[in-house]
Design a protein around this motif. Sequence first.
Motif, PDB file in Angstrom:
ATOM      1  N   VAL A  11       1.334  -8.222  -2.454  1.00  0.00           N
ATOM      2  CA  VAL A  11       0.325  -7.432  -2.638  1.00  0.00           C
ATOM      3  C   VAL A  11      -1.103  -7.709  -3.948  1.00  0.00           C
ATOM      4  O   VAL A  11      -1.877  -7.564  -3.904  1.00  0.00           O
ATOM      5  N   ALA A  12      -0.180  -8.138  -4.807  1.00  0.00           N
ATOM      6  CA  ALA A  12      -1.048  -8.393  -5.466  1.00  0.00           C
ATOM      7  C   ALA A  12      -2.558  -9.657  -5.077  1.00  0.00           C
ATOM      8  O   ALA A  12      -3.776  -9.080  -5.756  1.00  0.00           O
ATOM      9  N   GLN A  13      -1.807 -10.137  -4.666  1.00  0.00           N
ATOM     10  CA  GLN A  13      -2.975 -11.547  -4.393  1.00  0.00           C
ATOM     11  C   GLN A  13      -3.900 -10.888  -2.917  1.00  0.00           C
ATOM     12  O   GLN A  13      -5.336 -11.499  -3.081  1.00  0.00           O
ATOM     13  N   ALA A  14      -3.537 -10.542  -2.462  1.00  0.00           N
ATOM     14  CA  ALA A  14      -4.528  -8.920  -1.115  1.00  0.00           C
ATOM     15  C   ALA A  14      -5.243  -8.750  -1.712  1.00  0.00           C
ATOM     16  O   ALA A  14      -6.430  -8.546  -1.613  1.00  0.00           O
ATOM     17  N   ALA A  15      -4.776  -7.992  -3.105  1.00  0.00           N
ATOM     18  CA  ALA A  15      -5.762  -6.791  -3.730  1.00  0.00           C
ATOM     19  C   ALA A  15      -6.969  -8.192  -4.553  1.00  0.00           C
ATOM     20  O   ALA A  15      -7.781  -7.681  -4.192  1.00  0.00           O
ATOM     21  N   VAL A  16      -6.083  -9.433  -5.232  1.00  0.00           N
ATOM     22  CA  VAL A  16      -7.575  -9.710  -5.555  1.00  0.00           C
ATOM     23  C   VAL A  16      -8.334 -10.579  -4.546  1.00  0.00           C
ATOM     24  O   VAL A  16      -9.665 -10.686  -4.467  1.00  0.00           O
ATOM     25  N   ALA A  17      -7.484 -10.934  -3.361  1.00  0.00           N
ATOM     26  CA  ALA A  17      -9.060 -10.947  -2.401  1.00  0.00           C
ATOM     27  C   ALA A  17      -9.642  -9.804  -1.959  1.00  0.00           C
ATOM     28  O   ALA A  17     -10.695  -9.897  -1.753  1.00  0.00           O
ATOM     29  N   LEU A  18      -9.535  -8.650  -1.964  1.00  0.00           N
ATOM     30  CA  LEU A  18     -10.148  -7.925  -1.932  1.00  0.00           C
ATOM     31  C   LEU A  18     -11.345  -7.479  -2.648  1.00  0.00           C
ATOM     32  O   LEU A  18     -12.189  -7.046  -2.112  1.00  0.00           O
ATOM     33  N   HIS A  74     -12.650  -9.895  -4.264  1.00  0.00           N
ATOM     34  CA  HIS A  74     -13.553 -10.646  -3.803  1.00  0.00           C
ATOM     35  C   HIS A  74     -14.855 -10.601  -2.637  1.00  0.00           C
ATOM     36  O   HIS A  74     -16.030 -11.384  -2.325  1.00  0.00           O
ATOM     37  N   ALA A  75     -13.662 -10.170  -1.511  1.00  0.00           N
ATOM     38  CA  ALA A  75     -14.357 -10.105  -0.368  1.00  0.00           C
ATOM     39  C   ALA A  75     -13.823  -8.808   0.726  1.00  0.00           C
ATOM     40  O   ALA A  75     -13.317  -7.897   1.322  1.00  0.00           O
ATOM     41  N   PRO A  76     -14.942  -8.033  -0.483  1.00  0.00           N
ATOM     42  CA  PRO A  76     -14.235  -6.183  -0.334  1.00  0.00           C
ATOM     43  C   PRO A  76     -14.716  -5.288   1.574  1.00  0.00           C
ATOM     44  O   PRO A  76     -14.265  -4.433   2.404  1.00  0.00           O
ATOM     45  N   GLY A  77     -15.626  -6.314   2.531  1.00  0.00           N
ATOM     46  CA  GLY A  77     -15.744  -5.881   3.799  1.00  0.00           C
ATOM     47  C   GLY A  77     -15.131  -6.933   4.474  1.00  0.00           C
ATOM     48  O   GLY A  77     -15.336  -7.036   5.971  1.00  0.00           O
ATOM     49  N   ASP A  78     -14.095  -8.220   3.753  1.00  0.00           N
ATOM     50  CA  ASP A  78     -14.158  -8.790   5.009  1.00  0.00           C
ATOM     51  C   ASP A  78     -13.008  -7.865   5.858  1.00  0.00           C
ATOM     52  O   ASP A  78     -11.838  -7.403   5.483  1.00  0.00           O
ATOM     53  N   GLU A  79     -12.717  -7.987   7.010  1.00  0.00           N
ATOM     54  CA  GLU A  79     -12.126  -7.190   7.785  1.00  0.00           C
ATOM     55  C   GLU A  79     -10.305  -8.044   7.468  1.00  0.00           C
ATOM     56  O   GLU A  79      -9.493  -7.082   7.545  1.00  0.00           O
ATOM     57  N   ALA A  80     -10.346  -9.025   7.362  1.00  0.00           N
ATOM     58  CA  ALA A  80      -8.710 -10.059   8.101  1.00  0.00           C
ATOM     59  C   ALA A  80      -8.269  -9.815   6.350  1.00  0.00           C
ATOM     60  O   ALA A  80      -6.830  -9.641   6.337  1.00  0.00           O
ATOM     61  N   VAL A  81      -9.109  -9.589   5.048  1.00  0.00           N
ATOM     62  CA  VAL A  81      -8.511  -9.340   3.966  1.00  0.00           C
ATOM     63  C   VAL A  81      -7.598  -7.654   3.949  1.00  0.00           C
ATOM     64  O   VAL A  81      -7.117  -8.095   3.580  1.00  0.00           O
ATOM     65  N   ARG A  82      -8.990  -7.047   4.626  1.00  0.00           N
ATOM     66  CA  ARG A  82      -8.340  -5.276   4.965  1.00  0.00           C
ATOM     67  C   ARG A  82      -6.661  -5.501   5.363  1.00  0.00           C
ATOM     68  O   ARG A  82      -5.855  -4.899   4.966  1.00  0.00           O
ATOM     69  N   ASP A  83      -6.784  -6.192   7.141  1.00  0.00           N
ATOM     70  CA  ASP A  83      -6.179  -6.005   7.889  1.00  0.00           C
ATOM     71  C   ASP A  83      -4.653  -6.025   6.778  1.00  0.00           C
ATOM     72  O   ASP A  83      -3.480  -5.796   7.032  1.00  0.00           O
ATOM     73  N   LEU A  84      -4.268  -7.538   5.901  1.00  0.00           N
ATOM     74  CA  LEU A  84      -3.286  -8.500   5.484  1.00  0.00           C
ATOM     75  C   LEU A  84      -3.109  -6.854   4.310  1.00  0.00           C
ATOM     76  O   LEU A  84      -2.060  -7.325   4.415  1.00  0.00           O
ATOM     77  N   MET A  85      -3.596  -7.120   3.273  1.00  0.00           N
ATOM     78  CA  MET A  85      -3.518  -5.684   2.541  1.00  0.00           C
ATOM     79  C   MET A  85      -2.893  -4.213   3.116  1.00  0.00           C
ATOM     80  O   MET A  85      -1.618  -4.190   2.694  1.00  0.00           O
TER      81      MET A  85
END
Length: 438
Positions: free
Chosen positions: A42-49, A51-62
């Motif tokens: 969760v913490a790593q996904a939050a940091v990725a989000l 850096h890339a708030p509009g990335d669908e892959a990041v949002r799905d992973l979160m």
Amino acid sequence: MSDESPLIRSLRAAVAAAPEDVPLRLHFTELLLAEGRHNEAVAQAAVALQHAPGDEAVRDLMVRAMQLPTVGTPPPAPTATPPEAAAPSPATDGTQPPAFDWAAAEQEVAGVVGPRFAADPTDAGDATEAPLTADGSGDPADASAWDIDAPGDVRLADVGGMQQVKDRLDAAFLAPMRNPELRKLYGKSLRGGLLLYGPPGCGKTFIARAVAGELGAGFMSVSLSDILDMYVGTSEKNVHDIFEAARRQAPCVVFLDELDALGAKRSRTQHGGLRNVVNQLLTELDGINAAQNEGVFVLAATNVPWDVDLALRRPGRLDRTLLVLPPDAPAREAILRYHLRERPIESVDLGKIVKVTEDFSGADLAHVCESAAEYALLDSARSGTVRMIGTKDLLNAAKQIKPSSESWFASARNVAMFANDGGVYDDLVAYLKKKRKL
């Protein structure tokens, strides 16, 4: 984390080395989920989000990371609900799953990452803050945006030697300012302009700061880069804003460094913008009325006063001129002591160094000390034995350095001989005659 696999350790180090590599962080998060490290995922996904708030892959992973149970939380116990009573899946009834609650997710990871955006200045807590301009520099119309140093501790007593310069400053500039009763009696206004000129590196800026200290006034140093702007009219506005800031925080010393660049003769200036800067500078020096510039003291410095526009030097503007010569013997000794104060020296005879450094500027003397330190350092490196800086090192350095003021006096000599209209450069003529250079 001794139970980590080598792959996890390697990826953790790689993510730390490249924190903005979103694909790498996503791969790391997937492995954390596979190993059951849900909180870390969760913490790593939050940091990725972040850096890339509009990335669908990041949002799905979160979404996946937040919907999995966290470490230490047992899964819910199965019930005896018959298969036919279970809720239909989205694939069978055609409906979409409920939307993910991003607000709740943000609250849960608030302790892991900070907010992505600064607080809105219109919020209640920041209601007093002015909005920034497009470049983030603040409102250019606010004169307080210009830095004004508080009255410093530097006084003329801190200027080594140069007693003649101090006496002239006191008589022509400082004494009327220190005695308000006498100033009122004789009708002397609390304003003034002084032009310091002489060879480069002789302490004109330091003297200007000392004057500000003597007056207990703020100090604002202005150079060409502070004023010039590529947009039409902005340079002139910068000049106006500088003087407005000084008027608001009077008493204040405005120090115009390299005046020959700021106020060059308009007849020789091809660039229209520079001519407009000179015009605006003349306007600000005059003020709308005499009272407007009360408490604003304008000091300027230049190496070539003969290149300064004559209008800037007429009475009421920069009407007093002071020649700042290379430091005399007491000043040279003080400068040498200052530059040697933190160096390893032994039995240095400053008297000998002072005698062989006549006509050296303050910058030249600093170069002498630096060169002497290089000699001692190189000798110590070659011999393998550390030794102190001695008189011989300083004498050798002084012999290798030519006074930088010589070229200045060579050009100033022609001005003193053929362009001393009205006795403006009488001090320079007297000095050249004393040195038998005229």
